[in-house]
Design a protein around this motif. Structure first.
Motif, PDB file in Angstrom:
ATOM      1  N   GLY A   1      12.054   3.861 -17.289  1.00 42.32           N
ATOM      2  CA  GLY A   1      10.862   4.190 -16.510  1.00 42.32           C
ATOM      3  C   GLY A   1       9.672   3.285 -16.785  1.00 42.32           C
ATOM      4  N   GLU A   2       9.927   2.034 -17.150  1.00 45.74           N
ATOM      5  CA  GLU A   2       8.798   1.153 -17.458  1.00 45.74           C
ATOM      6  C   GLU A   2       8.144   0.536 -16.222  1.00 45.74           C
ATOM      7  N   PHE A   3       8.815   0.620 -15.060  1.00 46.66           N
ATOM      8  CA  PHE A   3       8.309  -0.117 -13.904  1.00 46.66           C
ATOM      9  C   PHE A   3       8.037   0.798 -12.709  1.00 46.66           C
ATOM     10  N   ASP A   4       6.993   0.482 -11.988  1.00 46.27           N
ATOM     11  CA  ASP A   4       6.729   1.204 -10.746  1.00 46.27           C
ATOM     12  C   ASP A   4       7.573   0.645  -9.609  1.00 46.27           C
ATOM     13  N   VAL A   5       7.823  -0.666  -9.684  1.00 42.23           N
ATOM     14  CA  VAL A   5       8.496  -1.340  -8.584  1.00 42.23           C
ATOM     15  C   VAL A   5       9.639  -2.194  -9.133  1.00 42.23           C
ATOM     16  N   VAL A   6      10.800  -2.038  -8.521  1.00 42.21           N
ATOM     17  CA  VAL A   6      11.906  -2.951  -8.821  1.00 42.21           C
ATOM     18  C   VAL A   6      12.109  -3.803  -7.587  1.00 42.21           C
ATOM     19  N   ILE A   7      12.128  -5.123  -7.777  1.00 43.16           N
ATOM     20  CA  ILE A   7      12.342  -5.991  -6.633  1.00 43.16           C
ATOM     21  C   ILE A   7      13.573  -6.844  -6.898  1.00 43.16           C
ATOM     22  N   GLY A   8      14.385  -6.999  -5.867  1.00 39.83           N
ATOM     23  CA  GLY A   8      15.600  -7.780  -6.054  1.00 39.83           C
ATOM     24  C   GLY A   8      16.343  -7.938  -4.748  1.00 39.83           C
ATOM     25  N   SER A   9      17.454  -8.663  -4.805  1.00 39.03           N
ATOM     26  CA  SER A   9      18.255  -8.819  -3.602  1.00 39.03           C
ATOM     27  C   SER A   9      19.290  -7.694  -3.555  1.00 39.03           C
TER      28      SER A   9
ATOM     29  N   GLN B   1       0.824  -1.210   0.000  1.00 38.62           N
ATOM     30  CA  GLN B   1       0.000   0.000   0.000  1.00 38.62           C
ATOM     31  C   GLN B   1       0.862   1.266   0.000  1.00 38.62           C
ATOM     32  N   ALA B   2       2.020   1.187   0.662  1.00 43.11           N
ATOM     33  CA  ALA B   2       2.925   2.348   0.636  1.00 43.11           C
ATOM     34  C   ALA B   2       3.446   2.572  -0.781  1.00 43.11           C
ATOM     35  N   LEU B   3       3.747   1.473  -1.476  1.00 37.62           N
ATOM     36  CA  LEU B   3       4.206   1.596  -2.864  1.00 37.62           C
ATOM     37  C   LEU B   3       3.114   2.217  -3.736  1.00 37.62           C
ATOM     38  N   ALA B   4       1.883   1.762  -3.529  1.00 37.61           N
ATOM     39  CA  ALA B   4       0.768   2.302  -4.311  1.00 37.61           C
ATOM     40  C   ALA B   4       0.636   3.804  -4.078  1.00 37.61           C
ATOM     41  N   GLU B   5       0.846   4.201  -2.827  1.00 37.78           N
ATOM     42  CA  GLU B   5       0.760   5.621  -2.479  1.00 37.78           C
ATOM     43  C   GLU B   5       1.872   6.416  -3.177  1.00 37.78           C
ATOM     44  N   ALA B   6       3.084   5.850  -3.162  1.00 38.69           N
ATOM     45  CA  ALA B   6       4.207   6.517  -3.834  1.00 38.69           C
ATOM     46  C   ALA B   6       3.905   6.671  -5.333  1.00 38.69           C
ATOM     47  N   VAL B   7       3.348   5.621  -5.925  1.00 37.89           N
ATOM     48  CA  VAL B   7       3.030   5.658  -7.353  1.00 37.89           C
ATOM     49  C   VAL B   7       1.971   6.730  -7.628  1.00 37.89           C
ATOM     50  N   ARG B   8       0.998   6.804  -6.726  1.00 35.08           N
ATOM     51  CA  ARG B   8      -0.046   7.818  -6.874  1.00 35.08           C
ATOM     52  C   ARG B   8       0.562   9.222  -6.884  1.00 35.08           C
ATOM     53  N   LEU B   9       1.662   9.391  -6.165  1.00 37.28           N
ATOM     54  CA  LEU B   9       2.325  10.694  -6.104  1.00 37.28           C
ATOM     55  C   LEU B   9       3.358  10.863  -7.214  1.00 37.28           C
ATOM     56  N   GLY B  10       3.327   9.944  -8.203  1.00 34.06           N
ATOM     57  CA  GLY B  10       4.229  10.070  -9.343  1.00 34.06           C
ATOM     58  C   GLY B  10       5.624   9.538  -9.090  1.00 34.06           C
ATOM     59  N   LYS B  11       5.752   8.727  -8.062  1.00 34.72           N
ATOM     60  CA  LYS B  11       7.075   8.194  -7.729  1.00 34.72           C
ATOM     61  C   LYS B  11       7.154   6.693  -8.008  1.00 34.72           C
ATOM     62  N   ARG B  12       8.354   6.146  -7.825  1.00 36.44           N
ATOM     63  CA  ARG B  12       8.563   4.714  -8.017  1.00 36.44           C
ATOM     64  C   ARG B  12       9.318   4.149  -6.825  1.00 36.44           C
ATOM     65  N   GLY B  13       9.369   2.819  -6.741  1.00 36.32           N
ATOM     66  CA  GLY B  13       9.987   2.204  -5.565  1.00 36.32           C
ATOM     67  C   GLY B  13      10.982   1.110  -5.883  1.00 36.32           C
TER      68      GLY B  13
ATOM     69  N   ASP C   1      12.821   8.662 -10.590  1.00 42.63           N
ATOM     70  CA  ASP C   1      11.785   9.203  -9.682  1.00 42.63           C
ATOM     71  C   ASP C   1      11.647   8.378  -8.406  1.00 42.63           C
ATOM     72  N   LEU C   2      12.767   8.019  -7.827  1.00 40.00           N
ATOM     73  CA  LEU C   2      12.721   7.156  -6.655  1.00 40.00           C
ATOM     74  C   LEU C   2      12.024   7.866  -5.495  1.00 40.00           C
ATOM     75  N   GLY C   3      10.971   7.229  -4.962  1.00 35.66           N
ATOM     76  CA  GLY C   3      10.248   7.852  -3.862  1.00 35.66           C
ATOM     77  C   GLY C   3      10.185   6.986  -2.621  1.00 35.66           C
ATOM     78  N   LEU C   4      10.414   5.677  -2.794  1.00 32.06           N
ATOM     79  CA  LEU C   4      10.276   4.771  -1.655  1.00 32.06           C
ATOM     80  C   LEU C   4      11.238   3.594  -1.800  1.00 32.06           C
TER      81      LEU C   4
ATOM     82  N   ARG D   1      -0.207  -7.175  -7.524  1.00 35.21           N
ATOM     83  CA  ARG D   1      -0.740  -5.864  -7.132  1.00 35.21           C
ATOM     84  C   ARG D   1      -0.372  -4.788  -8.154  1.00 35.21           C
ATOM     85  N   PHE D   2       0.783  -4.972  -8.813  1.00 35.88           N
ATOM     86  CA  PHE D   2       1.222  -4.001  -9.826  1.00 35.88           C
ATOM     87  C   PHE D   2       1.482  -4.739 -11.146  1.00 35.88           C
ATOM     88  N   PRO D   3       0.424  -5.245 -11.789  1.00 37.25           N
ATOM     89  CA  PRO D   3       0.643  -6.103 -12.955  1.00 37.25           C
ATOM     90  C   PRO D   3       1.428  -5.384 -14.052  1.00 37.25           C
TER      91      PRO D   3
END
Ligand code: ADP
Ligand code: ZN
Ligand code: ZN
Length: 814
Positions: A379-387, A320-332, A397-400, A352-354
């Motif tokens: 800038g194709e992704f809202d979320v980057v996940i990794g180790s 939900q925090a990521l969704a909020e960041a995205v709503r504010l034009g940011k990425r995580g 646009d890193l926000g979170l 959650r972020f298909p």
């Protein structure tokens, strides 16, 4: 600006940058990748700064740009500087963390016409010069290699140099192309008109070839080619049917290139935000308001510590925090420990972020990593996940930033330079980019919690599981004193309590995990009767047993004694008990529980037979009743049939010669306990130990973080351990042990002389001593530890001699 400070890809550059002149007409920016002459070579470099004045009197020119646009953002440039200074690593090692995968490649030299080209009298040229010029004019751009093939290496180079000297051609440099094989999959389409296909289908149906008929009809209805996989699923046919139609000339198969996508969305259904519990809501509100305030420029971003037991709904807050960041034009960016980067974890974010989630994974091929890196930067992704290394993803646009399981030791890169900690890097990156950061854990690192207590970070707590099973929100934990077992005549590895509980669980069709928190080969010795462990009088740590010399050694100060014949505490002769391995446990379990199906999971097995997922899959499918394993099984598993977890000997990690041994034990036991009772059956944990009174075991049994934290901090303060002081370890390795020791002693004298001549009072030099893992891949290792308030500032003034590895803020001294 006429000069550039460049970080050069050379092992002799160390922590320095080098000044180069920017040639006229070349546009150079900070963060740009360039070719620079270095000695007699041409090397890759990254521009870290522009200036009006060079740092040295004579500078050479930048030879060319590698990519027209900067590769590193200015935040990443600052981050690289910080890493190099903080972890005392070569600056290019820090820079390299942020370069696109496969960037460090060979250079290819090209020859082409100069940009302002005018007709030239070629009559004065020798024949080979003419030949080269003509080729260049014809092809626009010729690789030096091609010329070398045609003229011979030496000759080609001479001719090119002459032509460059005359100004009739110029050299340029490019990276050797990455060998990425584009992925393609077979597609089916009709080889005949749709109407014809349908006629043929009717004929086939009359001849009872219904499957062929069905496939033809299906394809006749498709406006576009269909992938073979999809056609086989939807038209319910097998490969033989397709082949038959192909041989009849009715259907064609073509390979069509597809974008590599590490996430397959075929089985992922979209998920929606859950209604938060009161505790979640309150934590989420704090994060939300920080994101908002940052977006509006009212406040600088906060560092949040999200302390919540396993199953308390931390991940839902991340989402939900990521969704909020995205709503504010940011990425995580989301960091998880390598072992937790499973398809299940990825799926939770992807659902959650298909199509908006990128995965950075060491298991991806270089080509896949490269593709993913480019797409992230675009800038194709809202979320980057990794180790760990995903903290360096070029996410705009890193926000979170989220670190899950922030206490995990694998966030520290300890085996190569830079020896960075992803948590500290993430905090620095958040500061540089204005991003909010969440450090989540059920058992926060005590240093993280210390910062939260001091108010440096903001503490958010989720004290309960979201869905507590009836009556018992967390599993019941029982501590068994192994000393009593022996007194009662039980010489088995399993206490009476653990034996009974295991037998009952198996008989009831439930599952059991038997856990051994043991790592590394070297070990301590323990009295089998009373559990007594010999410790160093000076350092408090457990002495390590060395087989070869049959001696006990302190791995911090090199204190040595021979093994006493009887236990100093209880006078028993069973003093040389060396602990147990998973194989031994498996063997004893097969006698003790003959009806149970056993599965062993440790690094031996996973290396040879199956991967983690396979073993886990087998256990989840209930193809075994008891899983026996080391700390690997402690993490991130959701196994509803597991109702009992037995810790065979909790003392193993407690007696590691390291000031973090207590913390390590607490974290492991806590995590293991979290494995039990995730399903509706509830759960039970049995911890076997010789030191039931130890606070780490007590606190883990009561699942009481505060209890652990208070005791641990008192202990750390008393022993001057972090966070009350800072450490740097220096390790020297060599194939010759005596030489290794000699060099370590020389280094120690040098450090002490430096310290004394500068009059620095608060730095102590500990050691040298053989490292805990004394011999690694054929090399012996000796270690020195610096302790003080600013040991790395002191060390940064001393050039590091060849062969020494420096670890600032080491995560373990073993
Ligand atoms: P953690 O990350 O702290 O281990 P999870 O986020 O995985 O916890 O949550 C544990 C379980 O509870 C998951 O199955 C999750 O879907 C569920 N869950 C989390 N938050 C809620 C909620 N607000 N309402 C209902 N179920 C929830
Ligand atoms: Zn004893
Ligand atoms: Zn010692």
């Amino acid at each position: 600006m006429r000069y550039a400070e460049v970080s050069v890809n050379s092992p002799i550059a160390h922590r320095r940058t080098f000044s180069y002149t920017i040639p006229n007409g070349l546009d150079i920016d900070v963060g740009q990748a360039v070719w620079v002459p270095f000695g007699d070579k041409l090397l890759q470099g990254i521009v870290l700064e522009l200036s009006h004045y060079p740092a040295v009197a004579e500078t050479r020119e930048i030879a060319g740009v590698i990519e027209p646009h900067p590769i590193l953002s200015s935040a990443h440039v600052s981050l690289a500087h910080w890493i190099s200074e903080h972890y005392l690593s070569p600056i290019f090692d820090a820079v390299a963390l942020m370069l696109p995968p496969g960037f460090e490649r060979k250079v290819v030299t090209f020859i082409s016409s100069p940009p302002t080209h005018h007709e030239q009298d070629i009559s004065s040229l020798i024949q080979e010069q003419r030949q080269v010029l003509e080729l260049v004019h014809r092809q626009d751009k010729v690789s030096l290699k091609q010329l070398e093939k045609a003229l011979g290496k030496k000759k080609a180079q001479t001719i090119v140099s002459q032509l460059v000297g005359q100004g009739s051609v110029v050299r340029s440099y490019e990276l050797e192309p990455i060998k990425v094989k584009p992925k393609s999959v077979p597609y089916l389409s009709l080889a005949v008109k749709a109407s014809e296909a349908q006629k043929e289908a009717a004929r086939l149906r009359a001849k009872r070839a219904t499957k062929q008929a069905f496939l033809l009809d299906f394809l006749a209805q498709q406006p576009e080619p269909v992938s073979l996989v999809e056609a086989r699923q939807r038209a319910k046919c097998d490969k033989a049917i397709v082949d038959t139609l192909v041989s009849k000339g009715l259907v064609t198969v073509r390979q069509i290139g597809v974008k590599r996508d590490p996430i397959s969305y075929q089985n992922i259904t979209i998920s929606y935000p859950l209604r938060l519990t009161a505790a979640q809501e309150s934590a989420f509100k704090s994060i939300q308001s920080s994101l908002l305030q940052v977006a509006n420029g009212y406040a600088s971003p906060s560092v949040f510590v999200l302390h919540g037991v396993t199953g308390s709904g931390k991940t839902e807050i991340y989402l939900q925090a990521l969704a909020e960041a995205v709503r504010l034009g940011k990425r995580g960016i989301v960091l998880v420990p390598e072992i937790a980067l499973t398809p299940q974890t990825i799926e939770r974010f992807a659902s959650r972020f298909p199509h908006k989630v990128a995965v950075l994974h060491s298991k991806l091929s270089l080509g896949e990593q490269f593709d993913e890196w480019q797409r992230i930067r675009d800038g194709e992704f809202d979320v980057v996940i990794g180790s760990r290394s995903a903290v360096f993803a070029p996410q705009p646009d890193l926000g979170l930033i989220i670190l899950d399981e922030e206490h995990e030791w694998t966030y520290k890169q300890h085996d190569k330079s830079p020896r960075y900690h992803a948590r500290n890097v993430a905090i620095k990156l958040a500061e540089l980019t204005g991003a909010v950061i969440i450090l989540g854990s059920a058992t926060p690192d005590v240093e993280t919690f210390y910062h939260a207590q001091r108010g440096d970070y903001r503490l958010l707590q989720l004290p309960e599981r979201v869905t507590p099973s009836e009556g018992s929100p967390l599993p019941k934990v029982e501590v068994v004193d192994l000393r009593n077992e022996l007194k009662a005549g039980n010489t088995s590895l399993f206490s009476r309590s653990l034996s009974q509980a295991t037998a009952k669980a198996v008989a009831d069709g439930e599952q059991v995990i038997l856990f051994l928190n043991r790592r590394g080969a070297a070990n301590f010795i323990q009295c089998r009767s009373c559990g007594f462990v010999l410790r160093c009088k000076r350092c408090e740590v457990a002495l390590t047993y060395h087989y070869v010399e049959d001696a006990l050694v302190c791995h911090q100060c090199n204190y040595r004694i021979s093994v006493p014949p009887i236990c100093p505490q209880c006078l028993s002769r069973r003093i040389k008990f060396l602990g147990i391995g998973t194989q031994k446990v498996e063997q004893e379990a097969s006698y003790a529980f003959p009806q149970a199906r056993l599965l062993r999971w440790d690094s031996d097995v996973t290396k040879q037979k199956y991967s983690h997922e396979k073993i886990l899959g087998k256990f989840r499918a209930h193809e075994a009743d008891i899983l026996i394993g080391t700390q690997m099984i402690a993490k991130g598993l959701d196994l509803p049939l597991v109702t009992l977890v037995g810790v065979v000997n909790a003392d193993t990690s407690l007696n590691l010669p390291d000031f973090r041994a207590g913390e390590r034990t607490f974290q492991l036991l806590n995590q293991v306990a979290g494995r039990a009772g995730r399903g509706s059956f509830g759960g039970r944990v049995i911890i076997q130990t010789y030191s039931p009174e130890h606070y780490a075991i007590q606190a883990a049994a009561q699942q009481d973080y505060a209890l652990f934290y208070d005791q641990e901090m008192a202990y750390r303060r008393q022993l001057h351990s972090p966070p009350f002081t800072r450490l740097v370890s220096l390790t020297y390795s060599h194939t010759n042990d005596a030489l290794c020791q000699k060099e370590a002693e020389r280094m120690k004298r040098l450090l002490i002389d430096e310290r004394d001549s500068k009059g620095i009072a608060d730095i102590s030099v500990i050691g040298p001593a053989p490292a805990f893992i004394h011999r690694l891949r054929g090399r012996f290792r000796w270690q020195i530890v610096l302790r003080g308030s600013k040991p790395s500032a002191f060390l940064s003034q001393i050039p590091t001699p060849q062969g020494w590895a420096i670890d600032v803020d080491p995560v373990s001294l073993t």
